[in-house]
Enzyme design. Structure first.
Site, PDB file in Angstrom:
ATOM      1  N   ASP A  83       0.860  -1.193   0.000  1.00  0.00           N
ATOM      2  CA  ASP A  83       0.000   0.000   0.000  1.00  0.00           C
ATOM      3  C   ASP A  83       0.895   1.241   0.000  1.00  0.00           C
ATOM      4  OD1 ASP A  83       0.961  -0.484   2.617  1.00  0.00           O
ATOM      5  OD2 ASP A  83      -0.630   0.733   3.497  1.00  0.00           O
TER       6      ASP A  83
ATOM      7  N   HIS B   2       1.698  -8.857  -3.382  1.00  0.00           N
ATOM      8  CA  HIS B   2       0.643  -7.861  -3.155  1.00  0.00           C
ATOM      9  C   HIS B   2       1.351  -6.515  -3.022  1.00  0.00           C
ATOM     10  CE1 HIS B   2      -3.375  -6.563  -1.814  1.00  0.00           C
ATOM     11  NE2 HIS B   2      -2.744  -5.757  -0.977  1.00  0.00           N
TER      12      HIS B   2
ATOM     13  N   ASP C 170       1.560 -17.831  -4.014  1.00  0.00           N
ATOM     14  CA  ASP C 170       2.160 -16.705  -4.733  1.00  0.00           C
ATOM     15  C   ASP C 170       1.061 -16.057  -5.559  1.00  0.00           C
ATOM     16  OD1 ASP C 170       3.684 -14.870  -6.016  1.00  0.00           O
ATOM     17  OD2 ASP C 170       4.747 -16.307  -7.303  1.00  0.00           O
TER      18      ASP C 170
ATOM     19  N   GLU D 119       2.179 -10.146   0.764  1.00  0.00           N
ATOM     20  CA  GLU D 119       2.517  -8.731   0.638  1.00  0.00           C
ATOM     21  C   GLU D 119       4.014  -8.569   0.917  1.00  0.00           C
ATOM     22  OE1 GLU D 119      -0.210  -6.102   2.633  1.00  0.00           O
ATOM     23  OE2 GLU D 119       0.819  -4.293   1.935  1.00  0.00           O
TER      24      GLU D 119
HETATM   25  O1  G3I Z   1       1.124 -12.848  17.097  1.00  0.00           O
HETATM   26  C1  G3I Z   1      -0.246 -13.205  17.069  1.00  0.00           C
HETATM   27  C2  G3I Z   1      -0.474 -14.540  17.704  1.00  0.00           C
HETATM   28  O2  G3I Z   1      -0.138 -14.458  19.059  1.00  0.00           O
HETATM   29  C3  G3I Z   1      -1.912 -14.936  17.491  1.00  0.00           C
HETATM   30  O3  G3I Z   1      -2.154 -16.173  18.045  1.00  0.00           O
HETATM   31  C4  G3I Z   1      -2.244 -14.967  16.005  1.00  0.00           C
HETATM   32  C5  G3I Z   1      -3.689 -15.311  15.749  1.00  0.00           C
HETATM   33  O4  G3I Z   1      -4.220 -14.678  14.626  1.00  0.00           O
HETATM   34  O5  G3I Z   1      -2.003 -13.713  15.471  1.00  0.00           O
HETATM   35  C6  G3I Z   1      -0.719 -13.168  15.642  1.00  0.00           C
HETATM   36  O6  G3I Z   1      -0.835 -11.832  15.349  1.00  0.00           O
HETATM   37  C7  G3I Z   1      -0.899 -11.430  14.017  1.00  0.00           C
HETATM   38  C8  G3I Z   1       0.125 -10.331  13.881  1.00  0.00           C
HETATM   39  O7  G3I Z   1       0.004  -9.736  12.647  1.00  0.00           O
HETATM   40  C9  G3I Z   1       1.555 -10.829  14.032  1.00  0.00           C
HETATM   41  O8  G3I Z   1       2.442  -9.738  13.910  1.00  0.00           O
HETATM   42  C10 G3I Z   1      -2.298 -10.940  13.729  1.00  0.00           C
HETATM   43  O9  G3I Z   1      -3.183 -12.014  13.686  1.00  0.00           O
HETATM   44  C11 G3I Z   1      -2.313 -10.208  12.427  1.00  0.00           C
HETATM   45  O10 G3I Z   1      -3.566  -9.632  12.206  1.00  0.00           O
HETATM   46  C12 G3I Z   1      -1.255  -9.136  12.397  1.00  0.00           C
HETATM   47  O11 G3I Z   1      -1.186  -8.643  11.120  1.00  0.00           O
HETATM   48  C13 G3I Z   1      -0.652  -7.372  10.868  1.00  0.00           C
HETATM   49  C14 G3I Z   1      -1.416  -6.811   9.688  1.00  0.00           C
HETATM   50  O12 G3I Z   1      -0.853  -5.598   9.293  1.00  0.00           O
HETATM   51  C15 G3I Z   1      -2.883  -6.590   9.980  1.00  0.00           C
HETATM   52  O13 G3I Z   1      -3.049  -5.668  10.971  1.00  0.00           O
HETATM   53  C16 G3I Z   1       0.825  -7.531  10.519  1.00  0.00           C
HETATM   54  O14 G3I Z   1       1.594  -7.850  11.672  1.00  0.00           O
HETATM   55  C17 G3I Z   1       1.357  -6.256   9.915  1.00  0.00           C
HETATM   56  O15 G3I Z   1       2.658  -6.512   9.418  1.00  0.00           O
HETATM   57  C18 G3I Z   1       0.461  -5.774   8.798  1.00  0.00           C
HETATM   58  O16 G3I Z   1       0.936  -4.565   8.338  1.00  0.00           O
HETATM   59  C19 G3I Z   1       0.353  -4.057   7.138  1.00  0.00           C
HETATM   60  C20 G3I Z   1      -0.170  -2.656   7.464  1.00  0.00           C
HETATM   61  O17 G3I Z   1      -1.239  -2.772   8.368  1.00  0.00           O
HETATM   62  C21 G3I Z   1      -0.575  -1.910   6.207  1.00  0.00           C
HETATM   63  N1  G3I Z   1       0.476  -1.934   5.227  1.00  0.00           N
HETATM   64  C22 G3I Z   1       0.878  -3.267   4.857  1.00  0.00           C
HETATM   65  C23 G3I Z   1       1.398  -4.031   6.042  1.00  0.00           C
HETATM   66  C24 G3I Z   1       1.910  -5.412   5.676  1.00  0.00           C
HETATM   67  O18 G3I Z   1       0.913  -6.331   5.400  1.00  0.00           O
HETATM   68  O1  9MR Z   2      -3.647  -3.531   0.132  1.00  0.00           O
HETATM   69  C1  9MR Z   2      -3.885  -3.589   1.525  1.00  0.00           C
HETATM   70  C2  9MR Z   2      -2.680  -4.116   2.257  1.00  0.00           C
HETATM   71  O2  9MR Z   2      -1.608  -3.220   2.111  1.00  0.00           O
HETATM   72  C3  9MR Z   2      -2.987  -4.373   3.710  1.00  0.00           C
HETATM   73  O3  9MR Z   2      -1.914  -5.035   4.333  1.00  0.00           O
HETATM   74  C4  9MR Z   2      -4.225  -5.210   3.837  1.00  0.00           C
HETATM   75  C5  9MR Z   2      -4.631  -5.440   5.281  1.00  0.00           C
HETATM   76  O4  9MR Z   2      -4.883  -4.245   5.919  1.00  0.00           O
HETATM   77  O5  9MR Z   2      -5.305  -4.624   3.164  1.00  0.00           O
HETATM   78  C6  9MR Z   2      -5.074  -4.467   1.789  1.00  0.00           C
HETATM   79  O6  9MR Z   2      -6.181  -3.842   1.235  1.00  0.00           O
HETATM   80  C7  9MR Z   2      -7.309  -4.655   1.072  1.00  0.00           C
HETATM   81  C8  9MR Z   2      -8.393  -4.244   2.044  1.00  0.00           C
HETATM   82  O7  9MR Z   2      -7.977  -4.451   3.370  1.00  0.00           O
HETATM   83  C9  9MR Z   2      -9.678  -4.991   1.761  1.00  0.00           C
HETATM   84  N1  9MR Z   2     -10.069  -4.822   0.380  1.00  0.00           N
HETATM   85  C10 9MR Z   2      -9.058  -5.270  -0.549  1.00  0.00           C
HETATM   86  C11 9MR Z   2      -7.788  -4.516  -0.373  1.00  0.00           C
HETATM   87  C12 9MR Z   2      -6.682  -5.039  -1.290  1.00  0.00           C
HETATM   88  O8  9MR Z   2      -7.106  -5.409  -2.506  1.00  0.00           O
END
Ligand code: G3I
Ligand code: 9MR
Ligand code: ZN
Length: 585
Positions: free
Chosen positions: A172, A494, A539, A548
């Site tokens: 993103d 992604h 992939d 991503e």
């Molecule tokens: O560590 C827990 C674990 O204890 C638990 O049992 C398990 C169950 O679901 O989840 C684990 O946590 C996960 C966590 O990442 C680990 O770091 C969460 O489920 C998961 O939702 C969380 O995801 C994060 C994601 O955003 C959604 O919020 C990622 O860490 C984080 O790297 C990712 O970051 C995104 C930004 O929001 C937007 N830009 C892209 C970026 C990369 O995808």
């Molecule tokens: O593209 C977004 C990505 O960078 C984030 O990690 C992810 C989770 O927050 O969300 C992606 O965006 C999606 C959105 O959450 C739901 N609709 C589809 C979007 C991507 O196609």
């Protein structure tokens, strides 16, 4: 066409297609390190050879090990150990009855190019400036994007706000202080550990040739944006993003307003953002000193102001305000961020009050806690960075520094020993196959490199290489998890620019988040529920919870590759404070 015809004409028997059943590091191996390929085939094989890619000549013969069960993937894995191969060059592994592997190199410089590609990916992520990867990747470019910004009502301010550069976070186009924090901090650490070699690398970026190392030029681009996110009271806003994610378009086509977003009520800035910001600016305050003392001083002051703000606002969490659905990086506990800031500030300024702050509190962050497994650094947990940096400080409290070293030995032993458990010889355990598991693995690798350096134990660096091998292809998919690196890399990240630029191949040097048993997107929710954790990956561009890319995952990869490069010099990786002297203090 012509080259295909030629290939068929000269193609001898040895040029058969590589098989995914033989797993190698598709970049390669260091001559002076362990060299192991892995084989997963229906019928256990017995023998293997290593062959020269150029002419198929056999340069090594060996027997495969007995099969090992790999719990996290469900694979039965045999090892082809050719550590004793004395030659350098390009090779492949051949297993009669199974097939041949992809090509790989064995040379002391084997990771140099990959390091550069991974580090240069940050240039590709630049916001607010036109980007062009040039002749190395013709046509990979975008125009200046997100040049205008505005204060979101949740920030406590109103009106326009010039948008000021930085790196797009991931696939993103958002920019998030918390994630910028660990990413930029990790990269600056890589420079501090291995700068003696990294400072000479030309990254072919607009600043190249200005007298400052390119790695620092690239990092400075993001630091300047981070500085622009600090309010006059010292607090730091959480993020600058649109209210929702834009479509899969090039960044300059994204016309959603780029908002500075805050917590929605007093004090509007969040504690974790302030802590990460202060830590990173403190590091910058020492790293840039030899090149740009004025900038270094500015960073150091900004860090001190953020820390002072943080002392008044220790636990202001961040949650997306109503109407905002971009990344949150919400973290309810900011004590680790504050500890990291104090430790980095102490290292940079020598001010004893920061040391006292640290000494009074660090015990709660010691790892691994009794009965617990070690957890590597992550965007939500920077406590270990706080501990390690303190142990590297001059005039550190000797008792604290000693216990930190002691803990690091225990942690590194535990992580390094995991290589003996599973078939893939990596540091990941079952619970690590979550969103960004490859990032977790790279952070284990970084932790091992740090341990090797601080504790002067090469065994840890050797174990870190095993983690690197997984990322570069020695995994259940035989896939290199870094775009455009190796003969069989993943191809559908992604990542908006890779999707929207009309080109077949993705932007280079980006690491996939990797297998995630959480299946947190619509593509992954459709895969078979019976898949093993390490196999829960596709992939596929739509699979954002597994495929991503992100700046905080690439950063430990850059660190790990730099540590591996240094090992190629034939000297154990010892960039630590009493090591090869590359540390600037
Ligand atoms: O560590 C827990 C674990 O204890 C638990 O049992 C398990 C169950 O679901 O989840 C684990 O946590 C996960 C966590 O990442 C680990 O770091 C969460 O489920 C998961 O939702 C969380 O995801 C994060 C994601 O955003 C959604 O919020 C990622 O860490 C984080 O790297 C990712 O970051 C995104 C930004 O929001 C937007 N830009 C892209 C970026 C990369 O995808
Ligand atoms: O593209 C977004 C990505 O960078 C984030 O990690 C992810 C989770 O927050 O969300 C992606 O965006 C999606 C959105 O959450 C739901 N609709 C589809 C979007 C991507 O196609
Ligand atoms: Zn942008």
């Amino acid at each position: 066409m012509k080259s295909i015809a030629l290939l068929i004409l000269v193609a001898p028997l040895f040029a058969a297609n590589p098989t995914v059943e033989i797993k190698v590091d598709q970049v390669g191996y260091l001559p002076n390190a362990s060299k192991i390929a892995l084989v997963v085939s229906k019928n256990p094989a017995t023998e293997f050879t290593v062959n020269q890619s150029r002419d198929g000549k056999v340069v090594f013969r060996g027997n495969l090990s007995a099969s090992r069960d790999d719990y996290d993937s469900g694979d039965r894995v045999q090892a082809a150990d050719f550590t004793r191969l004395a030659k350098t060059g390009q090779f492949y592994v051949d297993v009669p009855g199974v097939g041949r592997s992809w090509d790989f190199d064995v040379t002391p410089e084997v990771y140099d190019k990959t390091w550069r590609t991974a580090m240069r990916s940050y240039y590709g992520q630049r916001c607010g400036i036109a980007v062009d990867l040039g002749p190395e990747f013709p046509g990979y470019k975008h125009a200046a994007c997100h040049l205008e910004g505005a204060y979101h009502p949740s920030s406590g301010k109103t009106g326009p706000k010039p948008s000021a550069g930085g790196w797009h976070d991931a696939g993103d186009y958002g920019r998030y202080i918390v994630n910028s924090g660990i990413s930029t901090g990790t990269l600056l650490w890589a420079y501090e550990f291995y700068g003696g070699r990294l400072r000479n690398v030309n990254l072919a970026i607009p600043e190249s040739g200005n007298g400052q190392p390119d790695m620092l030029n690239e990092i400075q681009w993001n630091l300047k944006w981070m500085l622009s996110m600090q309010d006059s009271d010292g607090g730091v806003w959480q993020k600058q993003t649109s209210e929702k994610f834009c479509d899969f378009i090039m960044p300059e086509k994204d016309k959603l307003v780029s908002y500075v977003i805050g917590t929605g009520s007093e004090p509007f800035k969040s504690s974790c953002a302030a802590g990460d910001f202060a830590a990173v600016m403190a590091i910058a305050g020492r790293v840039y000193r030899p090149f740009n003392p004025a900038f270094a001083e500015k960073c150091s002051k900004a860090a001190q102001n953020a820390f002072a703000w943080l002392e008044k606002h220790t636990n202001v969490p961040f949650k997306n305000p109503p109407g905002v659905s971009t990344g949150e990086y919400g973290d309810r506990n900011c004590a680790d961020e504050q500890l990291w800031a104090a430790a980095e500030l102490f290292r940079t300024t020598g001010d004893k009050t920061y040391s006292q702050y640290f000494v009074d509190r660090y015990a709660a962050f010691r790892r691994p806690a009794v009965g617990e497994e070690d957890e590597p650094p992550s965007w939500s947990n920077v406590g270990s960075l706080a501990l390690w940096t303190y142990a590297m400080a001059q005039n550190a409290d000797p008792g604290a520094a000693n216990s930190i070293r002691h803990d690091l030995i225990a942690a590194a032993d535990e992580i390094a020993n995991r290589a003996n458990n599973g078939g893939y010889r990596i540091s990941l355990v079952t619970r690590d196959y979550v969103w960004g598991s490859n990032g977790i693995l790279a952070n284990y690798g970084m932790e091992l490199m740090v341990a090797s350096s601080l504790l002067h134990n090469d065994r840890y660096a050797q174990a870190a290489l095993e983690d690197l091998h997984y990322i570069l292809g020695r995994n259940t998919f035989s896939l290199s998890f870094v775009t455009r690196v190796g003969e069989n890399p993943f191809r559908h990240p992604h990542h908006r620019p890779s999707a929207a630029d009309g080109k077949d191949e993705p932007w280079p040097g980006l690491m996939s988040g990797g297998p995630n048993k959480g299946r947190q997107d619509d593509v992954m929710r459709k895969v078979s529920p019976d898949l093993a954790p390490a196999k829960t990956y596709l992939d596929d561009q739509g699979a954002y919870s597994a495929n991503e890319v992100a700046i905080n995952w690439n950063a430990p990869l850059v660190f790990l590759l730099a540590g591996a490069e240094e090992m190629g010099d034939g000297v154990p990786a010892r960039g630590g404070p009493t090591g090869r002297g590359r540390h600037q203090r």
